[in-house]
Enzyme design. Sequence first.
Site, PDB file in Angstrom:
ATOM      1  N   TYR A  86       0.811  -1.223   0.000  1.00  0.00           N
ATOM      2  CA  TYR A  86       0.000   0.000   0.000  1.00  0.00           C
ATOM      3  C   TYR A  86       0.845   1.273   0.000  1.00  0.00           C
ATOM      4  CZ  TYR A  86      -3.640  -3.305   1.548  1.00  0.00           C
ATOM      5  OH  TYR A  86      -4.496  -4.370   1.673  1.00  0.00           O
ATOM      6  N   HIS A 143       0.711 -11.726   2.007  1.00  0.00           N
ATOM      7  CA  HIS A 143      -0.371 -10.993   1.317  1.00  0.00           C
ATOM      8  C   HIS A 143      -1.142 -11.888   0.362  1.00  0.00           C
ATOM      9  CE1 HIS A 143      -1.552  -6.645   0.113  1.00  0.00           C
ATOM     10  NE2 HIS A 143      -2.556  -7.470  -0.133  1.00  0.00           N
TER      11      HIS A 143
HETATM   12  N1  NAP Z   1      -5.520  -8.711   1.651  1.00  0.00           N
HETATM   13  C1  NAP Z   1      -5.883  -8.218   0.493  1.00  0.00           C
HETATM   14  O1  NAP Z   1      -5.520  -8.718  -0.589  1.00  0.00           O
HETATM   15  C2  NAP Z   1      -6.782  -7.010   0.476  1.00  0.00           C
HETATM   16  C3  NAP Z   1      -7.433  -6.646  -0.716  1.00  0.00           C
HETATM   17  C4  NAP Z   1      -8.290  -5.549  -0.691  1.00  0.00           C
HETATM   18  C5  NAP Z   1      -8.477  -4.834   0.496  1.00  0.00           C
HETATM   19  N2  NAP Z   1      -7.798  -5.188   1.627  1.00  0.00           N
HETATM   20  C6  NAP Z   1      -7.957  -4.427   2.893  1.00  0.00           C
HETATM   21  O2  NAP Z   1      -9.342  -4.256   3.152  1.00  0.00           O
HETATM   22  C7  NAP Z   1      -9.626  -2.865   3.275  1.00  0.00           C
HETATM   23  C8  NAP Z   1     -11.049  -2.542   2.834  1.00  0.00           C
HETATM   24  O3  NAP Z   1     -11.283  -2.971   1.517  1.00  0.00           O
HETATM   25  P1  NAP Z   1     -11.440  -1.958   0.285  1.00  0.00           P
HETATM   26  O4  NAP Z   1     -10.671  -0.731   0.562  1.00  0.00           O
HETATM   27  O5  NAP Z   1     -11.143  -2.751  -0.924  1.00  0.00           O
HETATM   28  O6  NAP Z   1     -12.985  -1.650   0.187  1.00  0.00           O
HETATM   29  P2  NAP Z   1     -14.237  -1.418   1.165  1.00  0.00           P
HETATM   30  O7  NAP Z   1     -13.832  -1.125   2.527  1.00  0.00           O
HETATM   31  O8  NAP Z   1     -15.172  -2.543   0.895  1.00  0.00           O
HETATM   32  O9  NAP Z   1     -14.880  -0.119   0.486  1.00  0.00           O
HETATM   33  C9  NAP Z   1     -14.210   1.113   0.461  1.00  0.00           C
HETATM   34  C10 NAP Z   1     -15.035   2.066  -0.378  1.00  0.00           C
HETATM   35  O10 NAP Z   1     -16.316   2.241   0.225  1.00  0.00           O
HETATM   36  C11 NAP Z   1     -16.518   3.632   0.486  1.00  0.00           C
HETATM   37  N3  NAP Z   1     -17.196   3.736   1.768  1.00  0.00           N
HETATM   38  C12 NAP Z   1     -16.673   3.495   2.996  1.00  0.00           C
HETATM   39  N4  NAP Z   1     -17.605   3.650   3.941  1.00  0.00           N
HETATM   40  C13 NAP Z   1     -18.744   4.030   3.313  1.00  0.00           C
HETATM   41  C14 NAP Z   1     -20.031   4.351   3.776  1.00  0.00           C
HETATM   42  N5  NAP Z   1     -20.336   4.296   5.069  1.00  0.00           N
HETATM   43  N6  NAP Z   1     -20.972   4.691   2.852  1.00  0.00           N
HETATM   44  C15 NAP Z   1     -20.669   4.736   1.543  1.00  0.00           C
HETATM   45  N7  NAP Z   1     -19.456   4.424   1.047  1.00  0.00           N
HETATM   46  C16 NAP Z   1     -18.492   4.083   1.930  1.00  0.00           C
HETATM   47  C17 NAP Z   1     -15.153   4.250   0.537  1.00  0.00           C
HETATM   48  O11 NAP Z   1     -15.251   5.606   0.200  1.00  0.00           O
HETATM   49  P3  NAP Z   1     -14.400   6.751   0.958  1.00  0.00           P
HETATM   50  O12 NAP Z   1     -13.015   6.230   1.119  1.00  0.00           O
HETATM   51  O13 NAP Z   1     -14.523   7.904   0.045  1.00  0.00           O
HETATM   52  O14 NAP Z   1     -15.041   6.990   2.289  1.00  0.00           O
HETATM   53  C18 NAP Z   1     -14.414   3.421  -0.515  1.00  0.00           C
HETATM   54  O15 NAP Z   1     -14.706   3.899  -1.803  1.00  0.00           O
HETATM   55  C19 NAP Z   1      -8.534  -2.216   2.416  1.00  0.00           C
HETATM   56  O16 NAP Z   1      -8.433  -0.834   2.658  1.00  0.00           O
HETATM   57  C20 NAP Z   1      -7.339  -3.035   2.816  1.00  0.00           C
HETATM   58  O17 NAP Z   1      -6.872  -2.610   4.099  1.00  0.00           O
HETATM   59  C21 NAP Z   1      -6.972  -6.281   1.644  1.00  0.00           C
END
Ligand code: NAP
Length: 297
Positions: A86, A143
Amino acid sequence: MVTVFGAQAYRPPSLRREALPTTGALTHGFLCVRFDSDGMESVSVDSVEVPVLGFGTWRLEGDECRTAVKRALELGYRHVDTAQMYGNERAVGRAIEESPVEREEVFLVTKVRRKNLAPEDVRQTVEASLDRLGTDIDLLLIHSPSQTVPLEDSLAVMNEFQDEGSVSHIGVSNFSVDQTRAAMEASETPILTNQVEYHPFKDQDELLAFCRDEGVLLTAYSPLADGQVPGTDLLERIGAEHGKSAAQVAIRWLIQQENVAAIPKAASRDHQAENADVFDFRLTDEEMDQIAQLSRK
Ligand SMILES: NC(=O)c1ccc[n+]([C@@H]2O[C@H](COP(=O)([O-])OP(=O)(O)OC[C@H]3O[C@@H](n4cnc5c(N)ncnc54)[C@H](OP(=O)(O)O)[C@@H]3O)[C@@H](O)[C@H]2O)c1
């Protein structure tokens, strides 16, 4: 912080093998779900307390990341997810350092990139992660599985960091059932979690059953389906019944399941606060089942 027992976790119908207790601690294998007195919930995995709600940081960098993580800690998050990939470990580390929240109250997770899984690269890049974070790592994950490096070789170095004391626990991410089993067999220490994509549109029943039976926490990444959850009819409707948003319903659906933690990412304060406000309501079993059906359509 006083911890009191009293949670009742949900299992999808296909995974209900016995009646769940209505009060008291809910244990299964090494797992036990708890409510904390300040409203945040933790799951105890093999005696390790992991807050069921974490803050995801993918695509947050620099000052935006530092501000977001500091604010998340202010709002009550006590579990922060980052990764070498990241490019924000330094910002995450600074946020934790600058926050008035005590370091030992924060559960800090980072991940070794797939391209860094050769033993010498694990050694060198985890040292670099520790340097960037400026603090020890509570949970170090692979990862995603390597196609070329034997699992035991990477895990051996991760185990060495544990022996040395700079990494408390290890785990994996994006591993299948077979790969998780192989990791458990290859590691000298327990695999604390498998972090995988899990949300209302993604079925993880098989992996979840395996993890639950083996005492491995399933950490749900992309719990809001990367922003696709808001606007979903069923989730909006269920939310309206509880005075909650679709995003809150999706997060609640995950953390109300036995053995599941969730790590939503949000850049804005409003979204961060909304996503943390999920401990004062409970979905009915019928609602839980209806949401589970979304991944089967
Ligand atoms: N291990 C892996 O391979 C892997 C892969 C993907 C993700 N991850 C981890 O999981 C975390 C979360 O997953 P993600 O970032 O893919 O997606 P997510 O948390 O499912 O969704 C994030 C998105 O949703 C929006 N959002 C957040 N809260 C909201 C709400 N209450 N209402 C409306 N929209 C909202 C955010 O917008 P805003 O930011 O504009 O608020 C952003 O666009 C990552 O940040 C990372 O730490 C790990």
